[in-house]
Design a protein around this motif. Structure first.
Motif, PDB file in Angstrom:
ATOM      1  N   UNK A   4      42.601  32.149  69.645  1.00 54.86           N
ATOM      2  CA  UNK A   4      42.827  33.593  69.538  1.00 54.86           C
ATOM      3  C   UNK A   4      44.059  33.848  68.690  1.00 54.86           C
ATOM      4  N   UNK A   5      43.979  34.897  67.862  1.00 63.93           N
ATOM      5  CA  UNK A   5      45.112  35.310  67.032  1.00 63.93           C
ATOM      6  C   UNK A   5      45.027  36.811  66.852  1.00 63.93           C
ATOM      7  N   UNK A   6      46.179  37.499  67.060  1.00 60.98           N
ATOM      8  CA  UNK A   6      46.188  38.964  67.035  1.00 60.98           C
ATOM      9  C   UNK A   6      46.542  39.552  65.677  1.00 60.98           C
ATOM     10  N   UNK A   7      47.071  38.758  64.751  1.00 57.84           N
ATOM     11  CA  UNK A   7      47.506  39.285  63.458  1.00 57.84           C
ATOM     12  C   UNK A   7      46.397  39.278  62.427  1.00 57.84           C
ATOM     13  N   UNK A   8      46.828  39.405  61.155  1.00 59.26           N
ATOM     14  CA  UNK A   8      45.881  39.438  60.035  1.00 59.26           C
ATOM     15  C   UNK A   8      45.541  38.011  59.595  1.00 59.26           C
ATOM     16  N   UNK A   9      44.274  37.788  59.357  1.00 56.27           N
ATOM     17  CA  UNK A   9      43.781  36.550  58.759  1.00 56.27           C
ATOM     18  C   UNK A   9      43.099  36.911  57.443  1.00 56.27           C
ATOM     19  N   UNK A  10      43.337  36.105  56.428  1.00 59.25           N
ATOM     20  CA  UNK A  10      42.777  36.372  55.111  1.00 59.25           C
ATOM     21  C   UNK A  10      41.646  35.393  54.800  1.00 59.25           C
ATOM     22  N   UNK A  11      40.799  35.729  53.819  1.00 57.99           N
ATOM     23  CA  UNK A  11      39.700  34.833  53.464  1.00 57.99           C
ATOM     24  C   UNK A  11      40.175  33.417  53.202  1.00 57.99           C
ATOM     25  N   UNK A  12      39.300  32.472  53.531  1.00 58.03           N
ATOM     26  CA  UNK A  12      39.536  31.026  53.443  1.00 58.03           C
ATOM     27  C   UNK A  12      40.426  30.525  54.585  1.00 58.03           C
ATOM     28  N   UNK A  31      34.785  37.007  45.427  1.00 58.48           N
ATOM     29  CA  UNK A  31      34.945  38.430  45.692  1.00 58.48           C
ATOM     30  C   UNK A  31      34.239  38.772  46.997  1.00 58.48           C
ATOM     31  N   UNK A  32      35.003  39.391  47.903  1.00 61.00           N
ATOM     32  CA  UNK A  32      34.467  39.730  49.220  1.00 61.00           C
ATOM     33  C   UNK A  32      33.820  41.110  49.146  1.00 61.00           C
ATOM     34  N   UNK A  33      32.668  41.172  48.547  1.00 59.86           N
ATOM     35  CA  UNK A  33      31.954  42.430  48.452  1.00 59.86           C
ATOM     36  C   UNK A  33      30.961  42.558  49.581  1.00 59.86           C
ATOM     37  N   UNK A  34      29.714  42.722  49.235  1.00 55.33           N
ATOM     38  CA  UNK A  34      28.674  42.866  50.249  1.00 55.33           C
ATOM     39  C   UNK A  34      28.050  41.534  50.652  1.00 55.33           C
ATOM     40  N   UNK A  85      48.346  36.617  44.798  1.00 57.66           N
ATOM     41  CA  UNK A  85      47.363  36.054  45.717  1.00 57.66           C
ATOM     42  C   UNK A  85      47.016  37.054  46.813  1.00 57.66           C
ATOM     43  N   UNK A  86      48.027  37.724  47.361  1.00 66.73           N
ATOM     44  CA  UNK A  86      47.771  38.724  48.408  1.00 66.73           C
ATOM     45  C   UNK A  86      46.951  39.884  47.855  1.00 66.73           C
ATOM     46  N   UNK A  87      47.293  40.331  46.647  1.00 71.74           N
ATOM     47  CA  UNK A  87      46.553  41.443  46.041  1.00 71.74           C
ATOM     48  C   UNK A  87      45.093  41.073  45.826  1.00 71.74           C
ATOM     49  N   UNK A  88      44.842  39.833  45.372  1.00 69.29           N
ATOM     50  CA  UNK A  88      43.468  39.400  45.138  1.00 69.29           C
ATOM     51  C   UNK A  88      42.675  39.404  46.440  1.00 69.29           C
ATOM     52  N   UNK A  89      43.284  38.929  47.527  1.00 71.47           N
ATOM     53  CA  UNK A  89      42.560  38.825  48.779  1.00 71.47           C
ATOM     54  C   UNK A  89      42.423  40.167  49.484  1.00 71.47           C
ATOM     55  N   UNK A  90      43.468  40.989  49.419  1.00 70.52           N
ATOM     56  CA  UNK A  90      43.467  42.231  50.187  1.00 70.52           C
ATOM     57  C   UNK A  90      42.825  43.386  49.444  1.00 70.52           C
ATOM     58  N   UNK A  91      43.158  43.558  48.164  1.00 70.29           N
ATOM     59  CA  UNK A  91      42.656  44.713  47.421  1.00 70.29           C
ATOM     60  C   UNK A  91      41.200  44.528  47.027  1.00 70.29           C
ATOM     61  N   UNK A  92      40.825  43.303  46.632  1.00 70.20           N
ATOM     62  CA  UNK A  92      39.439  43.078  46.245  1.00 70.20           C
ATOM     63  C   UNK A  92      38.481  43.170  47.427  1.00 70.20           C
ATOM     64  N   UNK A 151      36.850  32.459  57.777  1.00 70.09           N
ATOM     65  CA  UNK A 151      36.933  33.923  57.771  1.00 70.09           C
ATOM     66  C   UNK A 151      36.793  34.370  56.323  1.00 70.09           C
ATOM     67  N   UNK A 152      35.813  35.234  56.021  1.00 69.58           N
ATOM     68  CA  UNK A 152      35.592  35.616  54.624  1.00 69.58           C
ATOM     69  C   UNK A 152      35.954  37.061  54.325  1.00 69.58           C
ATOM     70  N   UNK A 153      36.591  37.768  55.264  1.00 76.40           N
ATOM     71  CA  UNK A 153      37.115  39.109  55.036  1.00 76.40           C
ATOM     72  C   UNK A 153      38.504  39.194  55.674  1.00 76.40           C
ATOM     73  N   UNK A 154      39.396  40.058  55.167  1.00 78.38           N
ATOM     74  CA  UNK A 154      40.641  40.292  55.898  1.00 78.38           C
ATOM     75  C   UNK A 154      40.317  40.784  57.308  1.00 78.38           C
ATOM     76  N   UNK A 155      40.828  40.080  58.289  1.00 77.11           N
ATOM     77  CA  UNK A 155      40.450  40.334  59.678  1.00 77.11           C
ATOM     78  C   UNK A 155      41.706  40.427  60.538  1.00 77.11           C
ATOM     79  N   UNK A 156      41.805  41.481  61.302  1.00 77.74           N
ATOM     80  CA  UNK A 156      42.924  41.636  62.237  1.00 77.74           C
ATOM     81  C   UNK A 156      42.409  41.454  63.661  1.00 77.74           C
TER      82      UNK A 156
END
Length: 382
Positions: free
Chosen positions: A341-349, A207-210, A138-145, A291-296
């Motif tokens: 507010x959150x300072x860490x990483x947030x993943x899509x969805x 897929x979080x592309x363009x 699941x992490x690979x799908x969200x982070x690498x893609x 949030x639809x992109x990995x966001x820090x």
């Protein structure tokens, strides 16, 4: 079966031994041949030299023939003993090198090997290979893609009555959302798509592309193709406005922006901001922010005032190790306000849900005399 290198070594050794024998024998023959050599060579130790070469060649050939296989076995035994004695140190050095010196691991590891190492490491740490495999997948799908990763995102959401009337047959709110974040752009074009078909939305958001996608439930009297349903108002890159192109069909709207080939080729962080406005029904009582992109690093501010909302609540669906900062509702200069507010990483969805109560839905307070008639004393009498 001997390897080619070992056979080449033995061939060279045998050839050298044969040369020694031939040269040594030739010297002995020449020395003992009468009147073959000039007189001045009589003082040279040619006989001793020939005997040495001849004897050495014969000894090498005999020794290699008799002891060749045994010497290989002794060498192999010494090598195996050395490896066994040093195996723990070698293994620890390799593991430590891969764990610390990531450049070494990068040179020798394929993506498949890296995935396997990660799954095994997580499995050992969590105590379950299947659990680790699914979590890492699941992490690979969200982070690498997701080729782009956003940093220091700031979001402002304003809820209010529509500025322009529309054909909607039910009361609605206009929701204006402004994003600002840092990113190294990987795509020349950014697309914003709003659809009314759930299957198509799932395909676009996988897929979080363009492309950023929104799903909109139909509003009575307001078709999805109407700009009042969704409209991209502004898009800037480092403060510079970019042109927005709009395409419409029966089931969707698409807004396209050319980020610029030079920004992608530069590979440097830029500041992107965009603003869109969407319409939602008042009696829906729910606004979802994703949030639809990995966001820090994410800060969200929701403002509402004078639009008929008496109470607003905020809930987050964020999987996090650290604590987010949720601020209580406070009056602000631009209206009532909620902040997250959150300072860490947030993943899509990941994201927030806002729910509200309208002024018209509040209970009418009872009159004082009605309260008096229904007051019950502690002794049970009215």
């Amino acid at each position: 079966m001997r390897d080619p290198l070992q056979r080449l070594y033995q061939t060279k050794l045998a050839l050298l031994a044969v040369i020694f024998v031939v040269v040594g024998a030739a010297l002995l023959v020449v020395v003992h041949w009468p009147d073959l050599l000039p007189a001045w060579t009589s003082g040279l130790p040619l006989t001793d030299l020939g005997s040495a070469l001849f004897t050495t060649g014969l000894v090498v050939i005999a020794f290699e023939y008799v002891d060749g296989r045994d010497s290989e076995e002794r060498a192999d035994a010494r090598l195996r003993a050395t490896i066994r004695s040093e195996a723990p140190a070698i293994r620890e050095a390799v593991i430590r090198g891969f764990a610390v010196e990531t450049d070494d691991l990068k040179r020798v590891a394929t993506p498949q090997l890296l995935d396997q190492i990660a799954e095994n490491s997580i499995g050992l740490r969590f105590g379950g290979h299947q659990f680790a495999s699914e979590v890492y997948g699941d992490i690979r799908h969200q982070a690498i893609n997701a080729e782009e990763r956003w940093y220091d995102a700031r979001v402002q959401i304003d809820i209010g009555d529509p500025v322009k009337s529309s054909a909607a047959s039910v009361p609605t709110f206009d929701v204006t959302v402004r994003w600002q974040y840092r990113v190294v752009p990987h795509h020349r074009f950014r697309r914003f798509v709003v659809v009314g078909d759930r299957r198509r939305y799932d395909e676009l958001s996988t897929y979080s592309g363009e492309t950023s996608a929104w799903f909109k439930s139909p509003i009575s009297g307001l078709p999805l193709s109407d700009p009042a349903t969704f409209r991209l108002l502004q898009f800037t890159l480092d403060g510079e406005e970019r042109q927005i192109d709009r395409h419409v069909d029966d089931g969707s709207q698409t807004y396209s922006v050319d980020v610029g080939a030079e920004a992608v080729a530069a590979g440097e962080p830029v500041v992107i901001s965009f603003t869109y406005v969407t319409r939602t029904v008042k009696d829906g009582h729910v606004l979802r922010f994703d949030v639809d992109r990995p966001t820090r690093g994410l800060e969200v501010e929701l403002n509402y005032e004078g639009c008929g909302i008496s109470r607003m609540r905020m809930f987050d669906y964020v999987s996090r190790a650290g604590a987010a900062r949720t601020f209580p509702e406070v009056p602000a200069s631009n209206g009532r306000q909620l902040r997250f507010a959150y300072d860490g990483w947030l993943f899509p969805r990941s994201g927030l849900i806002f729910t509200w109560t309208l002024d018209s839905e509040r209970l009418v307070p009872a009159r004082a005399d009605d309260n008096a008639r229904h007051t019950v004393r502690r002794d049970g009498r009215r």
